[in-house]
Motif scaffolding. Structure first.
Motif, short mmCIF file in Angstrom:
data_model
loop_
_atom_site.label_atom_id
_atom_site.label_comp_id
_atom_site.label_asym_id
_atom_site.label_seq_id
_atom_site.Cartn_x
_atom_site.Cartn_y
_atom_site.Cartn_z
N UNK A 183 46.05 -43.83 -34.54
CA UNK A 183 45.60 -43.85 -35.93
C UNK A 183 44.94 -45.19 -36.31
N UNK A 184 45.33 -46.28 -35.63
CA UNK A 184 44.77 -47.59 -35.97
C UNK A 184 43.48 -47.89 -35.23
N UNK A 185 43.11 -47.01 -34.30
CA UNK A 185 41.76 -47.08 -33.72
C UNK A 185 41.46 -48.24 -32.79
N UNK A 186 42.46 -48.73 -32.04
CA UNK A 186 42.21 -49.89 -31.16
C UNK A 186 42.59 -49.61 -29.71
N UNK A 187 42.33 -48.38 -29.24
CA UNK A 187 42.81 -47.99 -27.90
C UNK A 187 42.37 -48.95 -26.80
N UNK A 188 41.15 -49.44 -26.89
CA UNK A 188 40.62 -50.27 -25.80
C UNK A 188 41.31 -51.64 -25.74
#
Ligand SMILES: *Cc1c(COP(=O)(O)O)cnc(C)c1O
Length: 379
Positions: free
Chosen positions: A231-236
């Motif tokens: 949900x926070x969008x920082x997978x990388x």
């Protein structure tokens, strides 16, 4: 005679198959000679919005410090997490993604004499880390694709050190409410640690919402894990963490690598916690996309497993492998889950509305192609 170096690997590792990630866009582009920009990836439960602009600004500001080691204690991120969740910094263990934390937990508390309990169809990393350290994994049959919590409690023996519960679970999207989780925790002996993996908790809404953090006081054997990847969008950038008693965190912090979260990741995660509107948009896009896919599946006559996450597993029948291939040829990457023992399902991450539309159209075409070829064979 030459040495067989594979046979020198410790026993658990010899039989290990590596984690199968979603196919990267560039890989599919190379394989099928497609334009990468024409490909959509709904395979790894990534946030379709792109990163938060606050996170991006924080990364840019931090770039000049790349020559320095990161803050190994993650002071600012722990402060921000503490403020948001009403916990103490001493309860937090940071990880290179929550995968890292899951592995550190397993290495700290289980060894070759231990049993580790998890559910059938649960997140693949639990059996993987268990096997890597040579512990015995105990996979408990699922009920309606979800964790059978009573059966999991009953599977605990004198050798059990750890129980993994994914809530919501990946790849099934199943979730248990607060009451069921509390009853389960109350039934587990205090010397057995329970890891409540809440990678998708930010998407949960309404009644029965479980907040593992609120249970830590009552259950000192509980470890809650969370991540910035979904949900926070920082997978990388690879940032996850656990919240536990300070005693348990103290153990975990002895084993984790001293600089396991880099400075860009620390800065971005700290910044995104202050971007409430990003989180809100993530939830809205997800809820709308989930409704879009559910109604399309109904129209196509496909069964699906109702999901509380940012993905959904749909039963496309016995030809799931072929349908996946036909989707790839149309530039649509989803996730086959045969490796999870779900050979009829494909797991699809919720995308932007236009990505969901494209997936639905491609799926309908693939289903037509498969049924036409079956018909042609007189099947
Ligand atoms: C995605 C996921 C994680 C964590 O991923 P990280 O990127 O390593 O933080 C953990 N548990 C489950 C169930 C997941 O689906």
């Amino acid at each position: 005679m030459s040495i067989d170096y594979q046979s020198l690997a410790v026993r658990g590792v010899q039989a290990l198959s590596p984690y199968q990630p979603g196919k990267p866009i560039d890989e599919l582009a190379r394989e099928l000679d497609l334009d990468p920009d024409s490909i959509i990836k709904l395979a790894s439960n990534e946030n379709p919005l792109g990163p938060s602009s606050k996170a991006l600004a924080a990364v840019r500001e931090t770039l000049n410090d790349l020559c320095r080691y990161p803050d190994g204690n993650g002071f600012e991120l722990k402060q921000a997490l503490s403020a948001r969740y009403g916990i103490r910094p001493s309860q937090i263990t940071l990880g290179n993604g929550s995968n890292d934390v899951l592995e550190v937990i397993t290495r700290c508390f289980a060894d070759q004499a231990s049993e580790v309990v998890f559910s059938q169809y649960a997140f693949a990393v639990y059996p993987l880390v268990t096997q890597a350290i040579g512990a015995t994994g105990v996979s408990v049959p699922a009920r309606d694709y979800g964790h059978d919590l009573d059966a999991m409690a009953a599977a605990v023996t004198g050798r059990t050190r750890l129980v993994f519960v994914a809530n919501p679970n990946n790849p099934t999207g199943t979730v248990h409410g607060a009451e069921a989780i509390e009853r389960f925790l109350a039934s587990i002996p205090e010397q057995v640690l329970v890891v409540l993996d809440e990678a998708y908790c930010e998407y949960l809404q309404g009644d029965g919402y479980v907040d593992g953090i609120s249970l830590l006081e009552r259950f000192p054997n509980l470890i809650v894990t969370r991540t910035f990847s979904k949900a926070w969008g920082l997978a990388s950038l690879r940032v996850g963490y656990s919240i536990s008693s300070p005693e348990i965190a103290n153990v975990l912090n002895r084993v984790r690598q001293p600089f396991n979260v880099d400075s860009l990741a620390l800065a971005a995660a700290t910044a995104v916690l202050g971007d409430e509107s990003y989180l809100q948009r993530s939830r809205e896009v997800n809820a709308r996309g989930m409704a879009q896919l559910e109604s399309a599946f109904k129209e196509l006559g496909l069964d699906y497993i109702p999901s509380a996450g940012n993905f959904i597993a749909v039963d496309v029948g016995e030809q799931a492998g072929q349908i996946n291939q036909l989707l790839l040829e149309q530039g649509v990457i989803v996730r086959p889950v045969a490796g999870y023992g779900m050979p009829r399902h494909l797991r699809v991450s919720i995308g932007l509305p236009e990505e969901n539309d494209r997936f639905i159209e491609s799926l309908a075409r693939a289903l037509d192609t498969v049924s036409a070829s079956e018909f042609g064979q007189g099947a």
